[in-house]
Scaffold this motif. Structure first.
Motif, short mmCIF file in Angstrom:
data_model
loop_
_atom_site.label_atom_id
_atom_site.label_comp_id
_atom_site.label_asym_id
_atom_site.label_seq_id
_atom_site.Cartn_x
_atom_site.Cartn_y
_atom_site.Cartn_z
N PRO A 237 -10.26 -25.91 -6.12
CA PRO A 237 -9.80 -24.63 -6.68
C PRO A 237 -8.59 -24.09 -5.92
CG PRO A 237 -11.74 -24.28 -5.33
CD PRO A 237 -11.56 -25.76 -5.41
N THR A 238 -7.75 -23.36 -6.64
CA THR A 238 -6.63 -22.64 -6.00
C THR A 238 -6.88 -21.14 -6.03
OG1 THR A 238 -5.39 -22.48 -8.08
CG2 THR A 238 -4.99 -24.43 -6.69
N ALA A 239 -7.96 -20.73 -6.70
CA ALA A 239 -8.28 -19.31 -6.81
C ALA A 239 -9.78 -19.14 -6.84
CB ALA A 239 -7.65 -18.70 -8.06
N LEU A 240 -10.22 -17.93 -6.54
CA LEU A 240 -11.64 -17.64 -6.42
C LEU A 240 -11.94 -16.28 -7.04
CD1 LEU A 240 -14.45 -18.27 -5.15
CD2 LEU A 240 -13.59 -17.26 -3.04
N PHE A 241 -12.99 -16.25 -7.85
CA PHE A 241 -13.51 -14.99 -8.39
C PHE A 241 -14.91 -14.80 -7.83
CE2 PHE A 241 -15.99 -13.02 -12.04
CZ PHE A 241 -15.66 -11.72 -11.69
N THR A 242 -15.14 -13.65 -7.20
CA THR A 242 -16.45 -13.36 -6.59
C THR A 242 -17.19 -12.30 -7.40
OG1 THR A 242 -15.29 -11.87 -5.06
CG2 THR A 242 -15.83 -14.06 -4.26
N ALA A 261 -6.04 -17.48 -3.63
CA ALA A 261 -6.00 -16.30 -4.50
C ALA A 261 -7.43 -15.84 -4.77
CB ALA A 261 -5.29 -16.63 -5.80
N LEU A 262 -7.64 -14.52 -4.73
CA LEU A 262 -9.00 -13.98 -4.81
C LEU A 262 -9.02 -12.68 -5.60
CD1 LEU A 262 -12.01 -13.73 -3.86
CD2 LEU A 262 -11.12 -12.59 -1.81
N VAL A 263 -9.97 -12.59 -6.53
CA VAL A 263 -10.30 -11.33 -7.20
C VAL A 263 -11.80 -11.14 -7.08
CG1 VAL A 263 -10.29 -9.99 -9.33
CG2 VAL A 263 -8.38 -11.53 -8.83
N GLY A 264 -12.21 -9.98 -6.62
CA GLY A 264 -13.63 -9.70 -6.48
C GLY A 264 -14.10 -8.63 -7.46
N VAL A 278 -7.25 -6.90 -1.03
CA VAL A 278 -8.10 -7.64 -1.95
C VAL A 278 -8.03 -7.02 -3.35
CG1 VAL A 278 -10.43 -8.47 -2.43
CG2 VAL A 278 -9.63 -8.30 -0.07
N THR A 279 -7.61 -7.81 -4.29
CA THR A 279 -7.59 -7.38 -5.69
C THR A 279 -9.03 -7.34 -6.20
OG1 THR A 279 -5.40 -8.33 -6.08
CG2 THR A 279 -6.80 -7.99 -8.02
N VAL A 280 -9.40 -6.26 -6.87
CA VAL A 280 -10.79 -6.10 -7.31
C VAL A 280 -10.86 -5.59 -8.74
CG1 VAL A 280 -11.64 -5.63 -4.96
CG2 VAL A 280 -10.96 -3.73 -6.44
N VAL A 281 -12.00 -5.85 -9.36
CA VAL A 281 -12.40 -5.18 -10.59
C VAL A 281 -13.37 -4.09 -10.15
CG1 VAL A 281 -13.63 -5.38 -12.77
CG2 VAL A 281 -12.10 -7.22 -12.03
N ALA A 282 -12.96 -2.83 -10.30
CA ALA A 282 -13.74 -1.72 -9.76
C ALA A 282 -14.56 -1.05 -10.85
CB ALA A 282 -12.80 -0.69 -9.11
N GLN A 283 -15.82 -0.82 -10.53
CA GLN A 283 -16.66 0.04 -11.35
C GLN A 283 -16.95 1.29 -10.54
OE1 GLN A 283 -20.60 -1.51 -12.19
NE2 GLN A 283 -20.54 -2.88 -10.44
N ASP A 284 -17.50 2.29 -11.20
CA ASP A 284 -17.72 3.58 -10.55
C ASP A 284 -19.21 3.87 -10.48
OD1 ASP A 284 -17.85 6.23 -9.75
OD2 ASP A 284 -16.12 6.86 -10.94
N LEU A 316 -9.11 -3.16 -13.24
CA LEU A 316 -8.60 -4.09 -12.25
C LEU A 316 -7.58 -3.40 -11.36
CD1 LEU A 316 -7.99 -7.79 -12.54
CD2 LEU A 316 -6.08 -6.44 -11.68
N ILE A 317 -7.75 -3.54 -10.03
CA ILE A 317 -6.84 -2.94 -9.06
C ILE A 317 -6.13 -4.07 -8.31
CG2 ILE A 317 -6.61 -1.38 -7.10
CD1 ILE A 317 -9.28 -0.14 -7.88
N PRO A 318 -4.87 -4.36 -8.65
CA PRO A 318 -4.15 -5.43 -7.95
C PRO A 318 -3.67 -4.96 -6.58
CG PRO A 318 -2.81 -4.55 -9.76
CD PRO A 318 -4.09 -3.77 -9.74
N ARG A 319 -3.97 -5.76 -5.55
CA ARG A 319 -3.58 -5.38 -4.19
C ARG A 319 -2.88 -6.52 -3.43
NH1 ARG A 319 -9.26 -2.83 -3.37
NH2 ARG A 319 -8.93 -0.61 -3.82
N GLY A 320 -2.79 -7.68 -4.06
CA GLY A 320 -2.10 -8.78 -3.39
C GLY A 320 -2.83 -10.08 -3.41
N SER A 321 -4.13 -10.08 -3.14
CA SER A 321 -4.86 -11.35 -3.07
C SER A 321 -4.97 -12.05 -4.42
CB SER A 321 -6.26 -11.13 -2.49
OG SER A 321 -7.09 -10.42 -3.40
#
Length: 329
Positions: A237-242, A261-264, A278-284, A316-321
């Motif tokens: 893999p070149t990217a990871l989704f957690t 590359a990582l998105v959590g 860390v780029t994330v998918v944020a819930q509240d 989705l909040i892009p921050r770099g990863s």
């Protein structure tokens, strides 16, 4: 001694019913009289005893909350929001953690019901909620949060867009040139983990490779073993989704600075301070807790409509990863 409504009536020179109407915001009191009552309330320091009021209506002024783990930041946020709503309605919150054990969930619920709670907010660990039917028949109200109840049991439910958020994360990585995207998720028996895997798979379509998937309770050791296995593939893999915040933290520790590359899914403390962020998918979680608790109190006020199934959006909040380009292994 705490002043009573009768003390206010005496001080204002009005009938007890008049004070009750003013305190409860009911019509039928002349403005001058209402002002005299409010002045007496302020002078005496009277405050309405909500617990006594609901007890007179046959309720105990207590709500039960069952979550997975109070130490998890997501559930801590949800719990605090539920508590704020409960306190705002003049009630007391009893809470406990199930630890992902269906037996513990049932034990907590039955303990709360034995104490005659008026309602329950449940993050379910199990998939059989038939045991709740006698409690509902006795008048206890219930709302589910984060996960739905088991099959055949319909109740008010508040969820996040788990599959849609996972799709958004994977499409974000695809848009940055990645075609080998791994997934580290939680136990597949957990509803949210399964839904996020579904979104991941749907977004990849024909690019889906089961060798790039690992789903089990997150821990640094298991994440390291899973990633080492994936990186040893002929096409790593070149990217990871957690799949959640704990999976993301476990993966970051296991990567040990390796640039992937990582998105959590789920934001977490200090995610924006890492380099790259860390780029994330944020819930509240607070929003989810508030909505579930307000649904519950609406039922307690007598709303007998059909169960509501609410899905809250994520972002989705892009921050770099998640924006790193593919790199050769």
């Amino acid at each position: 001694m705490r002043p009573t409504m009768k003390d206010v009536a005496t001080a204002a020179g009005v009938a007890l019913k008049t004070v009750s109407r003013v305190v409860n915001g009911e019509p039928g009191v002349r403005p001058a009289t209402a002002e005299r009552v409010r002045a007496a309330i302020e002078r005496l320091g009277y405050s309405r005893n909500e617990s006594a009021r609901v007890l007179r209506r046959g309720r105990t002024a207590t709500i039960g909350l069952v979550i997975e783990d109070v130490a998890d930041p997501f559930y801590a946020g949800l719990s605090r929001a539920v508590e704020d709503v409960v306190i705002g309605h003049g009630c007391l919150l009893l809470s406990g953690s199930s630890g992902e054990q269906p037996g513990r969930e049932r034990e907590l619920v039955e303990t709360f019901c034995a104490r005659r709670v008026d309602g329950l907010v449940i993050v379910p660990a199990g998939d059989d909620h038939g045991y709740l039917r006698p409690e509902l028949a006795a008048g206890t109200k219930v709302a589910f949060a984060d996960r739905p109840p088991g099959a055949g049991f319909d109740a008010d439910t508040v969820l996040a867009d788990n599959a849609g958020g996972a799709e958004q994360a994977v499409r974000h990585l695809l848009g940055h040139g990645h075609h080998r995207i791994a997934f580290l998720g939680d136990d597949p028996a957990i509803y949210t983990a399964a839904e996020r895997h579904r979104g991941y798979r749907d977004a990849l379509g024909g690019l889906y490779d089961p060798r790039l998937v690992a789903m089990r309770p997150p821990a640094p050791g298991t994440a390291r073993a899973d990633l080492e296995r994936m990186f040893a593939l002929d096409r790593p893999p070149t990217a990871l989704f957690t799949g959640n915040g704990r999976c993301t933290v476990a993966a970051l520790r296991a990567l040990g600075g390796r640039e992937v590359a990582l998105v959590g899914f789920d934001d977490f403390e200090l995610a924006d301070l890492l380099r790259p962020g860390v780029t994330v998918v944020a819930q509240d979680p607070a929003w989810m807790g508030r909505v579930a608790a307000e649904l519950l109190f609406r039922r307690l006020r007598g709303d007998g409509g059909p169960p509501e199934h609410i899905q809250l959006p994520v972002r989705l909040i892009p921050r770099g990863s998640g924006e790193l380009p593919p790199r050769a292994p």
